[in-house]
Design a protein around this motif. Structure first.
Motif, PDB file in Angstrom:
ATOM      1  N   ILE A   1      -8.550  -9.712  -2.452  1.00 24.06           N
ATOM      2  CA  ILE A   1      -7.470  -8.753  -2.614  1.00 24.06           C
ATOM      3  C   ILE A   1      -7.948  -7.416  -2.058  1.00 24.06           C
ATOM      4  O   ILE A   1      -9.147  -7.112  -2.089  1.00 24.06           O
ATOM      5  CB  ILE A   1      -7.038  -8.635  -4.097  1.00 24.06           C
ATOM      6  CG1 ILE A   1      -5.743  -7.872  -4.230  1.00 24.06           C
ATOM      7  CG2 ILE A   1      -8.141  -8.043  -4.949  1.00 24.06           C
ATOM      8  CD1 ILE A   1      -5.068  -8.036  -5.580  1.00 24.06           C
ATOM      9  N   LYS A   2      -7.017  -6.621  -1.532  1.00 22.86           N
ATOM     10  CA  LYS A   2      -7.387  -5.334  -0.946  1.00 22.86           C
ATOM     11  C   LYS A   2      -7.580  -4.297  -2.046  1.00 22.86           C
ATOM     12  O   LYS A   2      -6.770  -4.196  -2.959  1.00 22.86           O
ATOM     13  CB  LYS A   2      -6.296  -4.848  -0.004  1.00 22.86           C
ATOM     14  CG  LYS A   2      -6.676  -3.571   0.740  1.00 22.86           C
ATOM     15  CD  LYS A   2      -5.521  -2.905   1.471  1.00 22.86           C
ATOM     16  CE  LYS A   2      -4.801  -3.747   2.432  1.00 22.86           C
ATOM     17  NZ  LYS A   2      -3.727  -3.036   3.152  1.00 22.86           N
ATOM     18  N   GLU A   3      -8.671  -3.551  -1.941  1.00 23.94           N
ATOM     19  CA  GLU A   3      -8.934  -2.442  -2.858  1.00 23.94           C
ATOM     20  C   GLU A   3      -8.822  -1.139  -2.068  1.00 23.94           C
ATOM     21  O   GLU A   3      -9.491  -0.965  -1.062  1.00 23.94           O
ATOM     22  CB  GLU A   3     -10.331  -2.560  -3.448  1.00 23.94           C
ATOM     23  CG  GLU A   3     -10.673  -1.406  -4.371  1.00 23.94           C
ATOM     24  CD  GLU A   3     -12.129  -1.446  -4.793  1.00 23.94           C
ATOM     25  OE1 GLU A   3     -12.387  -1.820  -5.936  1.00 23.94           O
ATOM     26  OE2 GLU A   3     -12.991  -1.091  -3.971  1.00 23.94           O
ATOM     27  N   VAL A   4      -7.947  -0.253  -2.521  1.00 26.47           N
ATOM     28  CA  VAL A   4      -7.793   1.063  -1.913  1.00 26.47           C
ATOM     29  C   VAL A   4      -8.393   2.061  -2.887  1.00 26.47           C
ATOM     30  O   VAL A   4      -8.039   2.073  -4.068  1.00 26.47           O
ATOM     31  CB  VAL A   4      -6.309   1.391  -1.648  1.00 26.47           C
ATOM     32  CG1 VAL A   4      -6.154   2.760  -1.029  1.00 26.47           C
ATOM     33  CG2 VAL A   4      -5.675   0.342  -0.769  1.00 26.47           C
TER      34      VAL A   4
ATOM     35  N   CYS B   1      -5.613  -9.675   3.192  1.00 27.25           N
ATOM     36  CA  CYS B   1      -6.993 -10.144   3.032  1.00 27.25           C
ATOM     37  C   CYS B   1      -7.023 -11.669   3.039  1.00 27.25           C
ATOM     38  O   CYS B   1      -6.015 -12.320   2.769  1.00 27.25           O
ATOM     39  CB  CYS B   1      -7.577  -9.624   1.723  1.00 27.25           C
ATOM     40  SG  CYS B   1      -7.864  -7.854   1.750  1.00 27.25           S
ATOM     41  N   PRO B   2      -8.185 -12.271   3.329  1.00 34.96           N
ATOM     42  CA  PRO B   2      -8.294 -13.729   3.324  1.00 34.96           C
ATOM     43  C   PRO B   2      -8.047 -14.318   1.938  1.00 34.96           C
ATOM     44  O   PRO B   2      -8.060 -13.607   0.933  1.00 34.96           O
ATOM     45  CB  PRO B   2      -9.730 -13.993   3.779  1.00 34.96           C
ATOM     46  CG  PRO B   2     -10.415 -12.700   3.899  1.00 34.96           C
ATOM     47  CD  PRO B   2      -9.428 -11.607   3.684  1.00 34.96           C
ATOM     48  N   ALA B   3      -7.845 -15.618   1.901  1.00 38.98           N
ATOM     49  CA  ALA B   3      -7.589 -16.322   0.641  1.00 38.98           C
ATOM     50  C   ALA B   3      -8.710 -16.059  -0.358  1.00 38.98           C
ATOM     51  O   ALA B   3      -9.884 -16.052   0.002  1.00 38.98           O
ATOM     52  CB  ALA B   3      -7.464 -17.816   0.894  1.00 38.98           C
ATOM     53  N   GLY B   4      -8.339 -15.807  -1.592  1.00 38.36           N
ATOM     54  CA  GLY B   4      -9.312 -15.552  -2.648  1.00 38.36           C
ATOM     55  C   GLY B   4      -9.770 -14.111  -2.737  1.00 38.36           C
ATOM     56  O   GLY B   4     -10.623 -13.776  -3.543  1.00 38.36           O
TER      57      GLY B   4
ATOM     58  N   GLU C   1       0.821  -1.205   0.000  1.00 41.90           N
ATOM     59  CA  GLU C   1       0.000   0.000   0.000  1.00 41.90           C
ATOM     60  C   GLU C   1       0.860   1.263   0.000  1.00 41.90           C
ATOM     61  O   GLU C   1       0.443   2.308  -0.479  1.00 41.90           O
ATOM     62  CB  GLU C   1      -0.947  -0.002   1.192  1.00 41.90           C
ATOM     63  CG  GLU C   1      -2.000   1.073   1.099  1.00 41.90           C
ATOM     64  CD  GLU C   1      -3.060   0.991   2.173  1.00 41.90           C
ATOM     65  OE1 GLU C   1      -3.758   2.004   2.351  1.00 41.90           O
ATOM     66  OE2 GLU C   1      -3.197  -0.060   2.813  1.00 41.90           O
ATOM     67  N   THR C   2       2.076   1.180   0.503  1.00 42.15           N
ATOM     68  CA  THR C   2       2.966   2.344   0.507  1.00 42.15           C
ATOM     69  C   THR C   2       3.384   2.754  -0.904  1.00 42.15           C
ATOM     70  O   THR C   2       3.849   3.870  -1.104  1.00 42.15           O
ATOM     71  CB  THR C   2       4.225   2.080   1.360  1.00 42.15           C
ATOM     72  OG1 THR C   2       4.875   0.897   0.876  1.00 42.15           O
ATOM     73  CG2 THR C   2       3.864   1.909   2.817  1.00 42.15           C
ATOM     74  N   ASP C   3       3.204   1.850  -1.878  1.00 46.32           N
ATOM     75  CA  ASP C   3       3.507   2.179  -3.274  1.00 46.32           C
ATOM     76  C   ASP C   3       2.456   3.098  -3.896  1.00 46.32           C
ATOM     77  O   ASP C   3       2.681   3.671  -4.950  1.00 46.32           O
ATOM     78  CB  ASP C   3       3.623   0.908  -4.115  1.00 46.32           C
ATOM     79  CG  ASP C   3       4.815   0.053  -3.716  1.00 46.32           C
ATOM     80  OD1 ASP C   3       5.744   0.596  -3.080  1.00 46.32           O
ATOM     81  OD2 ASP C   3       4.807  -1.146  -4.030  1.00 46.32           O
TER      82      ASP C   3
ATOM     83  N   ARG D   1     -10.398   1.345   2.437  1.00 45.74           N
ATOM     84  CA  ARG D   1      -9.810   0.034   2.172  1.00 45.74           C
ATOM     85  C   ARG D   1     -10.857  -1.041   2.411  1.00 45.74           C
ATOM     86  O   ARG D   1     -11.570  -1.000   3.406  1.00 45.74           O
ATOM     87  CB  ARG D   1      -8.632  -0.200   3.101  1.00 45.74           C
ATOM     88  CG  ARG D   1      -7.499   0.748   2.886  1.00 45.74           C
ATOM     89  CD  ARG D   1      -6.608   0.798   4.134  1.00 45.74           C
ATOM     90  NE  ARG D   1      -5.601   1.841   4.017  1.00 45.74           N
ATOM     91  CZ  ARG D   1      -5.773   3.099   4.368  1.00 45.74           C
ATOM     92  NH1 ARG D   1      -6.920   3.495   4.859  1.00 45.74           N
ATOM     93  NH2 ARG D   1      -4.806   3.986   4.222  1.00 45.74           N
ATOM     94  N   LYS D   2     -10.918  -2.022   1.491  1.00 49.82           N
ATOM     95  CA  LYS D   2     -11.811  -3.163   1.690  1.00 49.82           C
ATOM     96  C   LYS D   2     -11.275  -4.353   0.909  1.00 49.82           C
ATOM     97  O   LYS D   2     -10.554  -4.192  -0.073  1.00 49.82           O
ATOM     98  CB  LYS D   2     -13.245  -2.842   1.268  1.00 49.82           C
ATOM     99  CG  LYS D   2     -13.440  -2.555  -0.202  1.00 49.82           C
ATOM    100  CD  LYS D   2     -14.904  -2.249  -0.506  1.00 49.82           C
ATOM    101  CE  LYS D   2     -15.070  -1.876  -1.968  1.00 49.82           C
ATOM    102  NZ  LYS D   2     -16.468  -1.592  -2.291  1.00 49.82           N
ATOM    103  N   CYS D   3     -11.626  -5.540   1.377  1.00 48.51           N
ATOM    104  CA  CYS D   3     -11.234  -6.765   0.693  1.00 48.51           C
ATOM    105  C   CYS D   3     -12.341  -7.145  -0.283  1.00 48.51           C
ATOM    106  O   CYS D   3     -13.513  -7.176   0.090  1.00 48.51           O
ATOM    107  CB  CYS D   3     -11.015  -7.886   1.702  1.00 48.51           C
ATOM    108  SG  CYS D   3      -9.604  -7.604   2.787  1.00 48.51           S
TER     109      CYS D   3
END
Length: 72
Positions: free
Chosen positions: A45-48, A40-43, A21-23, A62-64
């Motif tokens: 991905i984090k959306e920012v 995030c759990p398996a399957g 996320e620092t990128d 932020r949410k998975c």
């Protein structure tokens, strides 16, 4: 034609993916970046995303979300 244009626009919105996320430095209002940092759990991905514009800058949310995979 309109449906094809919307599909391309939706695909382009999820084109940016980084490993930390620092990128994500200059997030714009409404922009969405996928972050594959393992938080995030398996399957999933984090959306920012940039949600609100404040005097201090853009507020991040932020949410998975489920990973989208192409069927073969």
């Amino acid at each position: 034609m309109i449906v094809g244009t919307l599909t391309v626009a939706a695909t382009a919105a999820y084109a940016s993916q980084v490993s930390r996320e620092t990128d994500v430095v200059n997030l714009r209002l409404g922009e969405r970046i996928l972050v594959d940092d393992g938080s995030c759990p398996a399957g999933h991905i984090k959306e920012v995303s940039g949600t609100k514009l404040t005097p201090a800058g853009v507020v991040r949310a932020r949410k998975c979300i489920p990973r989208i995979r192409l069927k073969r």
